[in-house]
Every structure is written in structure tokens, then in C-alpha cells.
Design a protein around this motif. Structure first.
Motif, mmCIF file in Angstrom:
data_model
loop_
_atom_site.group_PDB
_atom_site.id
_atom_site.type_symbol
_atom_site.label_atom_id
_atom_site.label_comp_id
_atom_site.label_asym_id
_atom_site.label_seq_id
_atom_site.Cartn_x
_atom_site.Cartn_y
_atom_site.Cartn_z
ATOM 1 N N GLN A 1 25.594 51.087 -28.189
ATOM 2 C CA GLN A 1 25.287 51.605 -26.855
ATOM 3 C C GLN A 1 26.536 51.616 -25.967
ATOM 4 O OE1 GLN A 1 22.125 49.113 -25.429
ATOM 5 N NE2 GLN A 1 20.599 49.955 -26.832
ATOM 6 N N HIS B 1 28.890 39.208 -27.266
ATOM 7 C CA HIS B 1 27.506 39.585 -26.974
ATOM 8 C C HIS B 1 26.533 38.651 -27.676
ATOM 9 C CE1 HIS B 1 23.710 41.720 -27.913
ATOM 10 N NE2 HIS B 1 23.781 42.029 -26.626
ATOM 11 N N THR C 1 23.015 42.726 -31.968
ATOM 12 C CA THR C 1 24.386 42.916 -31.484
ATOM 13 C C THR C 1 24.962 44.261 -31.903
ATOM 14 O OG1 THR C 1 24.899 40.569 -31.269
ATOM 15 C CG2 THR C 1 26.746 42.040 -31.749
ATOM 16 N N TYR D 1 23.668 46.886 -29.599
ATOM 17 C CA TYR D 1 24.298 46.795 -28.283
ATOM 18 C C TYR D 1 25.695 47.415 -28.303
ATOM 19 C CZ TYR D 1 26.907 44.773 -24.403
ATOM 20 O OH TYR D 1 27.728 44.610 -23.314
#
Length: 371
Positions: A330, A284, A324, A327
Motif C-alpha cells: 500500500q 511496521h 506487513t 501494508y
């Protein structure tokens, strides 16, 4: 760990540990086969060292043997599937775990086989706060120990027949088990090959973790369901639940590989950076980073020299700039929601047993999500 989750991990702990010990031949059994026990003591001892049962001198020890997550998933899948098929009048009776315990032990032993070989391939010198088998006894012997452990694992799975499981069901379990083992090997191959590739897509990453991690958890819940019912919808539903939970678990593990402390992980902090693993945070960050940060990451990951602490901190700073960690959190939450959705569709006949099994499985989702 919350009290509810701790209770789930402890509920079947003794039964699983007792069954794991049953997988190994006793001194009397070896002597009955005409085998000198002392000749095989080292091999048996090294397997048991890896499991946390003995120390480096092969003396009994109270080592940490892990949370036993996968066999617990199998037993809960068995409990949920089995009680869905029972008449309401029987749902207050105690449920015997005996038909499922050999399979539960086999799942845990297979997991430990993969850990033992992973330690060799990754060069990890610690596992569960103790030196790894290869670090103590060398790589050739550690490979042999892993091979022996896998053989014991597959042999023990067939003991479901001794518990009254139908031969046709035992064959289905064996096929599920061997298929999962193949997928695990494929996943490990992909994981290792990613380390030599310049770029890895997020879709390739998901394909890898579907095999390396999710396959075994899906196998655990599907085997448990197969032992408890012939209802294909329940079996497939629990397999989907296990797969989603496995994906979530790997995302969690990737996050721990970067941000966990040594006390939490039992390994070096930011160890996945030092090993140049193409885990979710790395992939990511590289996709989201500016060109300058991408160049920094590329240079660090391609250098021949070991990554230094200062360089690891540079990578962590890039993670912060690309958000990151947020993310990854999530993605973890999304996969956990998928697991909850799959589980909710399995239960159609609530009862005392099914309600408890469902609550326990939901508690395991909470554990993976870090609630």
C-alpha cells in the motif's frame, strides 16, 4: 519485466555505456601523463570489475552492469524539459543527448560508488550475482577503489562543458551533485545508526530513505531538467517526481530484501533480516505485533549470535500475522501515485517528444510498482 519497460531500459543503454567507458582514462592517456599504465592496471581493473566489465582476472567479461535506472531518469528528464521549451516546428527533429550524457554517466558512477562502500559496511559478499570487490581484494583496497571511483565521477561531470553546456549551468549541476552526495552519506549514516537503536519510528525511516535513495533519483531528474530548460517550474516538478519515485523504489527494495528470491535479488533471500536492517517491513511489524511477538523480535534482533534460519522464519511468520507485506504494498502504491501526480503537472505542451518521454517515465513508475 513488461516489453514496454524493457524497451525504456534499452533505449539509451548503448549511449550510457559508451559514456561510462569514456569516464576512464585509456592506456594512451595515462602514458601521455607519464604514468606507468601497469602500475594502475589493478586499480582501474577493480573499478571496472565492480561495474561488471571485467572478471576477477581483469579480463573482459559480459557481467551485468545493472538497469542504469538513474542515468535513464536523467536523460528522460532532459528530453521532457528540453522539448517543452522547443517550438512545435522543432519537435519532430531528433534530440541530441550529447549535452546530458556526461551528467548521466556521473549519476550512474556515483550510484556505483555508494554500492561499493555499502557492500563493505553491510558485509555483503555478492553483488549482481558476483563476489563483491571487498570480498575478492579486501576491505582496505575496496575503500580505495571506491574513493578513486568517486574522483573519476566528479571529474567526468565537468565534461558537460566540452558538450557546449554553459558554465553557469555546469556549476548548478555540480552543486546539485555534491548536495545529493552529502544527503546520500547522511542517509547511509542514519540507516547504519538505526541498527543500533531499539526502536525507530516510521517518520525517521522516511527521513532516512529521503536521503539515502530519493535524493539521488531527485538529483537525476533535476539535473536532466536543468540541462534542458531554465523554467524553474519544470525543474522543480521533475525533482519532485524523482523524489517520489525514489521513495517508492526504496520501499520496493525493502520488500525485495525480505521476500525476493536469490535469483531476483542477486543476494541471499531474507538478507535484511539476517543483517538486522530496520527496513519498512521490520518497523511496521514491530508496531503492529502483539506483545509476545514484539518480545520475540526484540530478543532475536538484540542477540549477539547470528540470526539462524529458524529465527528468520519466526520473523516471517510475524510479518504474516501483522499483514506487513500488504501494508508495504500500500505504501509503495501511494508513493507511485505521488510520482504520477508530479509528472502529470510537468507536461503542459504535449508533442511527439514530450509524449514519448512522459510515457517512458510512467513505464518506470510501473516497473517500480511491479506492474
Amino acid at each position: 519485466m513488461l516489453d514496454t519497460t524493457r524497451a525504456v531500459f534499452q533505449r539509451y543503454q548503448q549511449e550510457i555505456l559508451q559514456e561510462l567507458h569514456r569516464a576512464f582514462r585509456t592506456k594512451q592517456a595515462l602514458l601521455a601523463e607519464g604514468i606507468n599504465y601497469d602500475d594502475l592496471l589493478m586499480l582501474e581493473g577493480q573499478m571496472q570489475y565492480h561495474l561488471g566489465w571485467v572478471d576477477q582476472e581483469l579480463r573482459p567479461a559480459k557481467g551485468y552492469s545493472g538497469k542504469l535506472l538513474r542515468p535513464i531518469l536523467l536523460l528522460l528528464g532532459y528530453e521532457l524539459a528540453c522539448t517543452q521549451e522547443q517550438p512545435a516546428s522543432q519537435n519532430t527533429l531528433p534530440l541530441s543527448l550529447r549535452p546530458a550524457l556526461p551528467a548521466a554517466a556521473a549519476i550512474e558512477l556515483m550510484h556505483n560508488f555508494t554500492l561499493l562502500h555499502d557492500d563493505i559496511q553491510d558485509g555483503d559478499i555478492e553483488r549482481r550475482h558476483r563476489p563483491t570487490v571487498w570480498f575478492v581484494w579486501g576491505v582496505p583496497q575496496a575503500i580505495l577503489v571506491g574513493d578513486a571511483l568517486l574522483a573519476i565521477t566528479r571529474l567526468h561531470l565537468w565534461k558537460v562543458l566540452d558538450e557546449g553546456v554553459e558554465p553557469a549551468t555546469a556549476l548548478r549541476l555540480a552543486k546539485l551533485f555534491d548536495t545529493a552526495l552529502l544527503h546520500l552519506t547522511e542517509g547511509q549514516h542514519l540507516d547504519m545508526s538505526f541498527e543500533r537503536q531499539q526502536q525507530v519510528s516510521l517518520s525517521n525511516y522516511e527521513e532516512m530513505i529521503s536521503r539515502k535513495t530519493a535524493a539521488l533519483m531527485a538529483c537525476a531528474t533535476e539535473m536532466g531538467a536543468t540541462l534542458g530548460t531554465h523554467n524553474t517550474e519544470i525543474i522543480e516538478g521533475l525533482a519532485c517526481f524523482g523524489h517520489a519515485l525514489g521513495l517508492a523504489f526504496q520501499v520496493r527494495d525493502d520488500m525485495l530484501g525480505i521476500w525476493a528470491t536469490e535469483a531476483e535479488l542477486g543476494k541471499l533471500p531474507v538478507g535484511d533480516i539476517y543483517r538486522r536492517k530496520k527496513s519498512l517491513p521490520i518497523l511496521h511489524a514491530f508496531q503492529q505485533a502483539c506483545s509476545e511477538d514484539q518480545s520475540i523480535m526484540t530478543n532475536i534482533y538484540n542477540q549477539e549470535a547470528p540470526i539462524t534460519e529458524e529465527q528468520a522464519q519466526e520473523i516471517l511468520a510475524i510479518f504474516a500475522r501483522t499483514q506487513t507485506k500488504e501494508y508495504c504494498a500500500q505504501v509503495l502504491a501511494w508513493q507511485c501515485q505521488q510520482a504520477r501526480s508530479a509528472l502529470s503537472q510537468v507536461v503542459s505542451l504535449p508533442s511527439a517528444h514530450t509524449t514519448r518521454a512522459q510515457a517512458d517515465l510512467e513505464a518506470l513508475i510501473d516497473f517500480v510498482e511491479g506492474r
